[in-house]
Design a protein around this motif. Structure first.
Motif, PDB file in Angstrom:
ATOM      1  N   MET A   1      37.275  37.284  47.592  1.00 47.17           N
ATOM      2  CA  MET A   1      37.886  38.361  46.817  1.00 47.17           C
ATOM      3  C   MET A   1      39.277  37.943  46.367  1.00 47.17           C
ATOM      4  SD  MET A   1      37.566  41.254  45.550  1.00 47.17           S
ATOM      5  CE  MET A   1      38.669  42.371  44.703  1.00 47.17           C
ATOM      6  N   GLY A   2      39.620  38.170  45.121  1.00 49.51           N
ATOM      7  CA  GLY A   2      40.917  37.791  44.608  1.00 49.51           C
ATOM      8  C   GLY A   2      41.831  38.987  44.442  1.00 49.51           C
ATOM      9  N   THR A   3      42.978  38.732  43.823  1.00 49.16           N
ATOM     10  CA  THR A   3      43.959  39.770  43.548  1.00 49.16           C
ATOM     11  C   THR A   3      44.484  39.579  42.131  1.00 49.16           C
ATOM     12  OG1 THR A   3      45.803  38.426  44.380  1.00 49.16           O
ATOM     13  CG2 THR A   3      44.651  39.859  45.977  1.00 49.16           C
ATOM     14  N   PHE A   4      45.215  40.565  41.653  1.00 48.99           N
ATOM     15  CA  PHE A   4      45.807  40.466  40.328  1.00 48.99           C
ATOM     16  C   PHE A   4      46.785  39.296  40.271  1.00 48.99           C
ATOM     17  CE2 PHE A   4      48.820  41.298  36.985  1.00 48.99           C
ATOM     18  CZ  PHE A   4      48.050  41.819  35.958  1.00 48.99           C
ATOM     19  N   ILE A   5      47.701  39.231  41.234  1.00 50.01           N
ATOM     20  CA  ILE A   5      48.699  38.165  41.275  1.00 50.01           C
ATOM     21  C   ILE A   5      48.022  36.807  41.453  1.00 50.01           C
ATOM     22  CG2 ILE A   5      50.668  37.226  42.528  1.00 50.01           C
ATOM     23  CD1 ILE A   5      51.331  39.648  40.844  1.00 50.01           C
ATOM     24  N   GLY A   6      46.963  36.771  42.287  1.00 55.75           N
ATOM     25  CA  GLY A   6      46.266  35.524  42.543  1.00 55.75           C
ATOM     26  C   GLY A   6      45.631  34.928  41.301  1.00 55.75           C
ATOM     27  N   GLU A 210      33.878  51.133  32.413  1.00 55.93           N
ATOM     28  CA  GLU A 210      33.409  52.438  32.877  1.00 55.93           C
ATOM     29  C   GLU A 210      32.118  52.276  33.690  1.00 55.93           C
ATOM     30  OE1 GLU A 210      32.032  56.764  31.010  1.00 55.93           O
ATOM     31  OE2 GLU A 210      32.753  55.140  29.711  1.00 55.93           O
ATOM     32  N   GLY A 211      32.073  52.936  34.820  1.00 55.29           N
ATOM     33  CA  GLY A 211      30.908  52.858  35.684  1.00 55.29           C
ATOM     34  C   GLY A 211      31.028  51.815  36.780  1.00 55.29           C
ATOM     35  N   CYS A 212      32.099  51.033  36.767  1.00 56.96           N
ATOM     36  CA  CYS A 212      32.347  50.026  37.796  1.00 56.96           C
ATOM     37  C   CYS A 212      33.703  50.295  38.433  1.00 56.96           C
ATOM     38  CB  CYS A 212      32.317  48.611  37.210  1.00 56.96           C
ATOM     39  SG  CYS A 212      30.734  48.155  36.455  1.00 56.96           S
ATOM     40  N   GLN A 213      33.848  49.946  39.695  1.00 59.17           N
ATOM     41  CA  GLN A 213      35.105  50.170  40.390  1.00 59.17           C
ATOM     42  C   GLN A 213      35.265  49.202  41.545  1.00 59.17           C
ATOM     43  OE1 GLN A 213      35.156  54.012  42.466  1.00 59.17           O
ATOM     44  NE2 GLN A 213      32.949  54.173  42.119  1.00 59.17           N
ATOM     45  N   LEU A 214      36.507  49.036  41.956  1.00 59.18           N
ATOM     46  CA  LEU A 214      36.829  48.174  43.085  1.00 59.18           C
ATOM     47  C   LEU A 214      36.755  49.003  44.360  1.00 59.18           C
ATOM     48  CD1 LEU A 214      37.888  45.464  44.227  1.00 59.18           C
ATOM     49  CD2 LEU A 214      40.204  46.289  43.761  1.00 59.18           C
ATOM     50  N   ILE A 215      35.821  48.650  45.230  1.00 60.52           N
ATOM     51  CA  ILE A 215      35.652  49.349  46.503  1.00 60.52           C
ATOM     52  C   ILE A 215      35.816  48.327  47.621  1.00 60.52           C
ATOM     53  CG2 ILE A 215      34.101  50.689  47.964  1.00 60.52           C
ATOM     54  CD1 ILE A 215      32.736  51.729  45.487  1.00 60.52           C
ATOM     55  N   GLY A 216      36.898  48.450  48.341  1.00 56.08           N
ATOM     56  CA  GLY A 216      37.172  47.476  49.391  1.00 56.08           C
ATOM     57  C   GLY A 216      37.445  46.123  48.781  1.00 56.08           C
ATOM     58  N   ASP A 217      36.603  45.149  49.095  1.00 49.20           N
ATOM     59  CA  ASP A 217      36.743  43.804  48.556  1.00 49.20           C
ATOM     60  C   ASP A 217      35.669  43.469  47.529  1.00 49.20           C
ATOM     61  OD1 ASP A 217      38.963  43.280  50.092  1.00 49.20           O
ATOM     62  OD2 ASP A 217      37.839  42.363  51.729  1.00 49.20           O
TER      63      ASP A 217
END
Length: 270
Positions: A1-6, A210-217
């Motif tokens: 799992m990545g991050t925005f900054i990463g 739309e219809g997708c989301q970040l849940i946990g990792d």
């Protein structure tokens, strides 16, 4: 799992170096089409000393900062739990393995041009940077984190762009006088940087489909239709970036041509 900054940090490095490479390639070709050569890195014209090697210093310093972030900041640093390597930070070591290859390329290039201990022709440096891109490709292909669904599609596109960088780097050594190869190398770098940013804004920022989301990792899409729509959106984003880069190349070529023509006229008049 990545991050925005990463994703934004390496994206910035790739984008800066890629745009600089595109401009220098076009400028060299416009000034002397018959003497165009593939360059792995491009000096700042009209300067000596450290400013001349600014691109290499940016690569070395930027990758070193990114390396420190992956090995020191991301793990906080907690490498072991009860004497066992914490698997939650495996991706940090994977990223560090990729980054260190670009760091080595920057150091090797600096030693090559600033000392007599490691003189290397541009063809050899092409293979060094190709090895760095290959390590990047292997990292994202055999990543320990989940790359399924939306995340997998964005990283698959990234793999194609990395593959293009490998191909153009190898061709740079085999066909050192090819302007299209040199320009393609800059295009691949620029698109990599832009795609890192696009991934950051889409998967970890405000552009989540739309219809997708970040849940946990994990990036979770509520239905197969949402997933398909998100993947089609990614394809459209890539198409838009490619068109934008080629439009920028056309403008750069036009500007460089007019600039060189004015310089020739001034030289003739004087």
């Amino acid at each position: 799992m990545g991050t925005f900054i990463g994703h934004a940090v390496p994206g910035t490095l790739f984008l800066i170096v890629g745009l600089w490479h595109v401009w220098c390639t076009i400028n060299r070709y416009v000034q002397n089409p018959n003497d165009s050569r593939v360059r792995v890195w491009n000096p700042v014209p009209g300067f000596n000393g450290r400013v001349k090697y600014l691109e290499l210093y940016i690569i070395v310093c930027g990758t070193f900062i990114d390396l420190c972030a992956e090995l020191l900041y991301s793990p906080h640093p907690k490498y072991f739990i009860n004497g066992v390597l914490d698997s939650a930070h495996l991706y940090c070591f994977e990223h560090a393995g990729m980054i260190v290859m670009f760091f080595i390329f920057g150091l090797v290039s600096l030693f090559s041009v600033k000392s007599s201990y490691l003189p290397m022709p541009d063809g050899a440096l092409c293979f060094v940077i190709a090895a760095a891109f290959s390590s990047e490709y292997l990292l994202f292909h055999f990543h320990s984190t989940s790359h399924k669904g939306m995340e997998g599609h964005y990283h698959f596109i990234l793999l194609m762009l990395i593959g293009l960088s490998i191909l153009t780097s190898v061709l740079g050594a085999l066909v050192p006088s090819s302007f299209p190869v040199d320009l393609s190398s800059g295009i691949a770098l620029t698109l990599q940087g832009l795609w890192f940013y696009q991934t950051a804004f889409t998967l970890y920022g405000p552009m989540m489909p739309e219809g997708c989301q970040l849940i946990g990792d994990d990036i979770v899409c509520l239905s197969s239709d949402s997933l398909i729509r998100g993947e089609l959106l990614a394809n459209f984003q890539l198409f838009t970036l490619v068109v934008g880069v080629f439009a920028l190349i056309a403008l750069s070529y036009s500007f460089a041509s007019s600039r060189y023509a004015r310089s020739q006229e001034e030289f003739t008049e004087s």
